[in-house]
Design a protein around this motif. Structure first.
Motif, PDB file in Angstrom:
ATOM      1  N   ASN A   1      17.495 -43.280  80.729  1.00 36.74           N
ATOM      2  CA  ASN A   1      18.396 -44.347  80.892  1.00 36.74           C
ATOM      3  C   ASN A   1      19.659 -43.692  81.533  1.00 36.74           C
ATOM      4  O   ASN A   1      20.662 -44.743  82.037  1.00 36.74           O
ATOM      5  CB  ASN A   1      18.724 -44.897  79.639  1.00 36.74           C
ATOM      6  CG  ASN A   1      18.988 -44.058  78.435  1.00 36.74           C
ATOM      7  OD1 ASN A   1      19.617 -43.017  78.778  1.00 36.74           O
ATOM      8  ND2 ASN A   1      18.392 -44.528  77.510  1.00 36.74           N
TER       9      ASN A   1
ATOM     10  N   HIS B   1      22.732 -46.761  72.705  1.00 39.19           N
ATOM     11  CA  HIS B   1      21.744 -47.448  73.275  1.00 39.19           C
ATOM     12  C   HIS B   1      21.235 -48.295  72.066  1.00 39.19           C
ATOM     13  O   HIS B   1      20.090 -48.743  72.156  1.00 39.19           O
ATOM     14  CB  HIS B   1      20.779 -46.506  73.745  1.00 39.19           C
ATOM     15  CG  HIS B   1      20.990 -45.968  74.891  1.00 39.19           C
ATOM     16  ND1 HIS B   1      21.451 -44.758  75.089  1.00 39.19           N
ATOM     17  CD2 HIS B   1      21.031 -46.674  76.102  1.00 39.19           C
ATOM     18  CE1 HIS B   1      21.803 -44.700  76.540  1.00 39.19           C
ATOM     19  NE2 HIS B   1      21.584 -45.552  77.124  1.00 39.19           N
TER      20      HIS B   1
ATOM     21  N   LEU C   1      18.376 -36.098  77.097  1.00 38.65           N
ATOM     22  CA  LEU C   1      19.617 -35.321  77.162  1.00 38.65           C
ATOM     23  C   LEU C   1      19.486 -33.938  76.768  1.00 38.65           C
ATOM     24  O   LEU C   1      18.456 -33.624  76.049  1.00 38.65           O
ATOM     25  CB  LEU C   1      20.678 -35.929  76.287  1.00 38.65           C
ATOM     26  CG  LEU C   1      21.161 -35.561  74.980  1.00 38.65           C
ATOM     27  CD1 LEU C   1      22.110 -36.222  74.328  1.00 38.65           C
ATOM     28  CD2 LEU C   1      19.934 -35.773  74.037  1.00 38.65           C
TER      29      LEU C   1
ATOM     30  N   ASP D   1      25.401 -44.449  68.505  1.00 37.45           N
ATOM     31  CA  ASP D   1      24.650 -44.213  69.549  1.00 37.45           C
ATOM     32  C   ASP D   1      24.925 -45.519  70.444  1.00 37.45           C
ATOM     33  O   ASP D   1      24.321 -46.702  70.240  1.00 37.45           O
ATOM     34  CB  ASP D   1      23.239 -44.002  69.347  1.00 37.45           C
ATOM     35  CG  ASP D   1      22.443 -43.362  70.560  1.00 37.45           C
ATOM     36  OD1 ASP D   1      22.288 -42.148  70.615  1.00 37.45           O
ATOM     37  OD2 ASP D   1      22.195 -44.089  71.309  1.00 37.45           O
TER      38      ASP D   1
ATOM     39  N   CYS E   1      14.216 -43.823  74.457  1.00 40.85           N
ATOM     40  CA  CYS E   1      14.202 -44.979  73.842  1.00 40.85           C
ATOM     41  C   CYS E   1      14.171 -46.138  74.533  1.00 40.85           C
ATOM     42  O   CYS E   1      14.111 -47.179  74.228  1.00 40.85           O
ATOM     43  CB  CYS E   1      15.434 -44.908  72.709  1.00 40.85           C
ATOM     44  SG  CYS E   1      17.078 -44.767  74.041  1.00 40.85           S
TER      45      CYS E   1
ATOM     46  N   HIS F   1      17.824 -36.131  68.121  1.00 40.56           N
ATOM     47  CA  HIS F   1      18.581 -35.794  69.509  1.00 40.56           C
ATOM     48  C   HIS F   1      18.052 -34.173  69.534  1.00 40.56           C
ATOM     49  O   HIS F   1      18.031 -33.626  70.654  1.00 40.56           O
ATOM     50  CB  HIS F   1      19.852 -35.797  69.424  1.00 40.56           C
ATOM     51  CG  HIS F   1      20.384 -37.325  69.706  1.00 40.56           C
ATOM     52  ND1 HIS F   1      19.959 -38.255  68.894  1.00 40.56           N
ATOM     53  CD2 HIS F   1      20.976 -37.786  70.674  1.00 40.56           C
ATOM     54  CE1 HIS F   1      20.693 -39.606  69.486  1.00 40.56           C
ATOM     55  NE2 HIS F   1      21.118 -39.048  70.574  1.00 40.56           N
TER      56      HIS F   1
ATOM     57  N   HIS G   1      16.153 -45.677  67.965  1.00 39.12           N
ATOM     58  CA  HIS G   1      15.968 -46.889  68.429  1.00 39.12           C
ATOM     59  C   HIS G   1      14.548 -47.237  68.476  1.00 39.12           C
ATOM     60  O   HIS G   1      14.058 -48.460  68.798  1.00 39.12           O
ATOM     61  CB  HIS G   1      16.632 -47.084  69.363  1.00 39.12           C
ATOM     62  CG  HIS G   1      17.977 -46.622  69.602  1.00 39.12           C
ATOM     63  ND1 HIS G   1      19.026 -47.344  68.790  1.00 39.12           N
ATOM     64  CD2 HIS G   1      18.899 -45.891  70.610  1.00 39.12           C
ATOM     65  CE1 HIS G   1      20.176 -46.646  68.854  1.00 39.12           C
ATOM     66  NE2 HIS G   1      20.056 -45.834  69.885  1.00 39.12           N
TER      67      HIS G   1
HETATM   68  S1  SF4 Z   1      19.285 -42.442  75.174  1.00 38.12           S
HETATM   69 FE1  SF4 Z   1      18.072 -40.642  75.002  1.00 38.12          FE
HETATM   70  S2  SF4 Z   1      19.360 -39.402  73.758  1.00 38.12           S
HETATM   71 FE2  SF4 Z   1      20.132 -41.325  73.580  1.00 38.12          FE
HETATM   72  S3  SF4 Z   1      18.850 -42.059  71.694  1.00 38.12           S
HETATM   73 FE3  SF4 Z   1      17.840 -42.830  73.439  1.00 38.12          FE
HETATM   74  S4  SF4 Z   1      16.420 -41.162  73.854  1.00 38.12           S
HETATM   75 FE4  SF4 Z   1      17.796 -40.314  72.458  1.00 38.12          FE
END
Ligand code: SF4
Lengths: 195, 464
Positions: B428, B138, B410, B136, B346, B73, B117
Motif C-alpha cells: 500500500n 491500516h 516494509l 497501525d 494486508c 512486522h 488486519h
Molecule cells: S501495511 Fe504492511 S507493514 Fe503495515 S500491517 Fe499491513 S502488511 Fe504489515
C-alpha cells in the motif's frame, strides 16, 4: 507531559510536501522498545545528503519546523513525534497535517500549527534569508509571531487547555470509570470477546 | 458541532454517525467524546512503550478479553527463528507483555498467526457496527465490515489498554460514490489506486469515508478490505462499507461469529446510512473509466493507467519523485522493467488475491532474473492456498512461496529491496525507502503483479 504555553525559537524551512512518517523515521528505528533517543533516526535517509537543510549548521539548535502541506502522512508510528522532539523541535508548522500524526503530536506535547500556504511560505522565506530570526508560537494567544508577520491559528479550547496544563489523557479519562462501567453494563451481549 | 444530540437521533444519520453515537460513553460540551472500543488489536512494533507506560504508572489492562495480539512486522517469512537480535527483542517484549497482562497472543508458528488486519476478519472478531483500533494506520481495513476502525499512536494504545476508551473529536463524513460497474480485468486495488489519484493523499483528511455505489456492492469481502485498507493513503481517518449479504455470508460460521446469528444480522441491517442523511463531502468516481492502475511516484496519489506513460511533472514534488524513481516523463509504463515482484501484505495477501495470481501464473514461468516473493497474509491463508494447489502453481512458475507476515511491505524483516532496486508490489505504500533504503516501489494489483513477474516489465494480464 511538558506544558506548552509560549515558545520562541529559530526555524528550519523544510520545503517539501507529503513528508510521510517513513521519511521522518524509517522502519529500522521502530524495532526499539524504549521511548527516548530517536533523534538519530530523524530524517535519517535525507540526512545522508549534505545539502539537506538539517545538515546546514546555521540551523543547529532550531526548535520550530516549517514544512510543506500534508506533513506526517502514512504510518501511525508515534516514533515520528518522539524523533522530532528528541531532536529538539517543540512545534511544527504546516498548511495541512495528516490526522494520526496530528493526534500523536498533541498527545506528546509537540504543537502542530496549521497556517495558510502563503503564511507558511513567508515563514520559510524568512528562515532562509535570516536563519537567526526567531519565531514565537504562542498557544495562549493562538498566535504565531515573527519579524514582519503575526498570524493567528485555530485550536479547540479543550486541546489548548490540556497542552497548557500538560495533562495526561489517561489520568483525565480514569476520572470517568463509573461512566465506562455503566456503558459496559449496557453493551449488547453478542459483541465478541477474544478469550 | 451544529447539531445537538436530540436533533441527531431523530434525523437521518450516516452509518459512521450511527456507530459513533452507539459508542459514546460520555459527551460533554467543549470536550471530545469519550468513545468505547470494542476490539483492540496489538502487534509488536507500536505496543512496547505503551505497556511500559502502564507499568510505570501501576495501571492494568481494563479488558484483556477485548484485546488480541499477533506477531507480524518483524517475522521472517522463511522458516527458522528471528536472526536479527533487535527484532527478536521486540517480539520477546510482546510475548512478556501479553503474558504479564493476560492478553491472547498468536505467536510465530501458531495456526492463527498472521498480519493483524488479516487475522481479525478471519477469526470473525471484526463485525459490523463495532469500533476497532490498532496501533497501525491500516486498521481502516476492518471498515469493510461496516465497523468504525482506525489507526492510533502508541499513547492511544496505552490509553485503550488502561481504559478501553479513547477521547476523540468526531470526524466529518465523506461519501465516495463509485458509479457504474468495474470493467473486466479491473480489480478492487485498481479502483482504490484510481480513487487516490483522483482525490489526492490529503483528499480524505479529517473524514470518515463511506464507499458506496454499484461497483462497491459488487465487490467480495476481500475486495472491500483492499479498498478500505487504503483509505488512509487518501488521508481519511477511516473507510467503511455498509454490511450486506456478502458481509453476512463471509462472517457466518467463523470462530467468533455471534451465537444468536439472526438477532445479530437484524441489528447489522440497521446500520446502513439512512435515506436522506447528508455527508459533509461527496466525491463521485466513474468506475467505467478505470483500468489496471500503477503508481509512478513516491506517494500513492502519484498513479496512472498502466496503458499510459510516465506523466510530465506538475510541481517540484513530482520532479523529486521522478528523480528518486529513476523515471523520465513520456516513458510508456509498460516499458518499465522491475527486479522484484512482491505479492502479499494486508492490502492483497488474502486467498482471493492469491487465486488471481495463480490464474495468471498457471502454466507460465517467471522472467529470468526477476525475484518473485509470494507471501500469504496469515498461516490460515497459506494453508487454504496450499489445499487448493496454489502453492504448487507458484513454485512451478519459479516464484518463492513464503510464510505469513508483513514481509516486504516494509523493511523491518529480512525481506527488503536493495538500494536502486525496483519492485512491482501489491502493498500500500510507495514512499521513499519503504521496502528498503533506496528501493523503488510501483504499487499494483495482484493480477498486474503476476503478469509483471512473467515479463519482467510492468504488465497487465490482458497484455500477455
Ligand atoms: S501495511 Fe504492511 S507493514 Fe503495515 S500491517 Fe499491513 S502488511 Fe504489515
Amino acid at each position: 507531559m511538558e506544558k506548552f504555553t509560549v515558545h520562541t525559537g529559530r526555524a528550519v524551512p523544510l520545503r517539501r510536501s507529503n513528508v510521510d512518517t517513513d521519511q521522518i523515521i524509517p522502519a529500522e528505528y521502530l524495532k526499539r522498545v524504549t521511548r527516548s533517543g530517536f533523534e538519530d533516526g530523524l530524517f535519517s535517509a535525507w540526512r545522508n545528503d549534505p545539502s539537506f537543510v538539517l545538515n546546514d549548521s546555521r540551523y543547529d539548535g532550531a526548535t520550530v519546523l516549517v514544512a510543506g502541506p500534508d506533513f506526517g502522512t502514512g504510518s501511525s508510528r508515534e516514533h515520528a513525534v518522539w524523533a522530532l522532539q528528541d531532536y529538539g523541535f517543540r512545534a511544527v508548522i504546516s498548511p495541512r497535517f495528516a490526522d494520526i500524526f496530528r493526534g500523536n503530536a498533541l498527545k506528546g506535547g509537540l504543537l502542530p500549527v496549521q497556517l495558510s500556504e502563503s503564511d507558511v511560505a513567508a515563514l520559510q522565506d524568512l528562515a532562509e534569508s535570516d536563519p537567526a530570526a526567531e519565531i514565537t508560537v504562542d498557544l495562549d494567544a493562538r498566535e504565531v509571531r515573527a519579524p514582519g508577520l503575526t498570524v493567528s491559528f485555530d485550536i479547540d479550547d479543550y486541546t489548548r487547555w490540556r497542552l497548557m496544563e500538560g495533562l495526561d489523557d489517561i489520568g483525565l479519562t480514569l476520572r470517568h470509570t463509573d461512566d465506562i462501567a455503566a456503558f459496559e453494563a449496557s453493551r449488547p451481549a453478542r459483541m465478541p470477546v477474544t478469550q | 458541532m451544529a447539531r445537538t444530540e436530540s436533533a441527531r437521533t431523530v434525523s437521518a444519520r450516516t452509518m459512521a454517525e450511527k456507530v459513533w453515537d452507539a459508542h459514546v460513553v460520555r459527551r460533554t460540551d467543549g470536550e471530545p467524546d469519550l468513545l468505547y472500543i470494542d476490539l483492540h488489536l496489538i502487534h509488536e512494533v507500536t505496543s512496547p512503550q505503551a505497556f511500559d507506560g502502564l507499568r510505570n504508572t501501576g495501571r492494568t489492562v481494563r479488558r484483556p478479553d477485548l484485546t488480541i495480539a499477533t506477531e507480524d512486522h518483524n517475522v521472517p517469512t522463511t522458516s527458522g527463528p528471528i536472526e536479527d537480535p533487535v527484532s527478536r527483542a521486540q517480539v520477546d517484549a510482546l510475548r512478556r507483555n501479553c503474558e504479564e497482562f493476560g492478553i491472547r497472543l498468536h505467536p510465530m508458528g501458531d495456526a492463527s498467526q498472521g498480519i493483524v488486519h488479516v487475522i481479525g476478519p478471519q477469526l470473525g472478531l471484526t463485525q459490523p457496527g463495532m469500533t476497532v483500533v490498532c496501533g497501525d494506520s491500516h486498521t481502516s481495513t476492518h471498515g469493510a465490515f461496516g465497523a468504525l476502525a482506525f489507526g492510533i499512536g502508541t499513547s492511544e494504545v496505552e490509553h485503550v489498554l488502561a481504559t478501553q476508551t479513547l477521547p476523540l473529536q468526531r470526524p466529518k463524513t465523506m461519501a465516495i460514490e463509485v458509479e457504474g460497474a468495474l470493467p473486466p480485468g479491473v480489480s478492487a486495488k485498481d479502483l482504490v489506486l484510481g480513487i487516490i489519484t483522483q482525490i489526492g493523499t490529503g483528499g480524505g483528511q479529517g473524514h470518515i469515508v463511506e464507499y458506496r455505489g454499484e461497483a462497491i456492492r459488487g465487490l467480495s469481502m476481500e475486495g472491500r478490505m483492499t479498498v478500505c485498507n487504503m483509505s488512509i493513503e487518501a488521508g481519511a481517518r477511516a473507510g467503511m462499507i455498509a454490511p450486506d449479504e456478502t458481509t453476512f455470508d463471509y462472517l457466518k460460521g467463523r470462530v467468533h461469529a455471534p451465537q444468536d446469528w439472526e438477532a445479530a444480522v437484524a441489528a447489522w441491517r440497521e446500520l446502513a446510512t439512512d435515506e436522506g442523511a447528508t455527508f459533509d463531502k461527496v466525491v463521485k468516481v466513474d468506475a467505467g473509466k478505470l483500468s489496471p492502475w500503477v503508481t509512478w511516484g513516491t506517494n500513492p496519489g502519484q498513479g496512472a493507467a498502466l496503458s499510459s506513460s510516465v506523466p510530465e511533472p506538475r510541481d517540484a514534488a513530482d520532479e523529486r519523485a521522478l528523480e528518486y524513481m529513476g523515471l523520465t516523463a513520456g516513458t510508456p509504463l509498460r516499458d518499465v522493467a522491475v527486479d522484484t515482484v512482491f505479492i502479499g501484505s494486508c492490502t492483497n495477501g488474502r486467498l482471493e488475491d492469491l487465486r488471481a495470481v495463480a490464474e495468471v501464473l498457471k502454466g507460465r514461468k517467471v522472467a529470468d532474473g526477476v525475484r518473485v516473493l509470494i507471501v500469504p497474509g496469515s498461516v490460515a491463508v497459506k494453508e487454504a492456498a496450499e489445499a487448493e494447489g496454489l502453492g504448487d502453481v507458484f513454485e512451478a512458475a519459479g516464484a518463492q512461496w513464503r510464510g505469513a507476515g508483513c514481509s516486504m511491505c516494509l523493511a523491518m524483516n529480512p525481506d527488503k529491496l536493495a538500494p536502486g532496486e525496483r519492485s512491482a508490489s501489491t502493498s500500500n505504500r510507495n514512499f521513499e525507502g519503504r521496502q528498503g533504503p533506496g528501493g523503488r516501489t510501483h504499487l499494483v494489483s495482484p493480477a498486474v503483479a503476476a503478469a509483471t513477474a512473467v515479463t519482467g516489465r510492468l504488465t497487465a494480464p490482458a497484455d500477455l
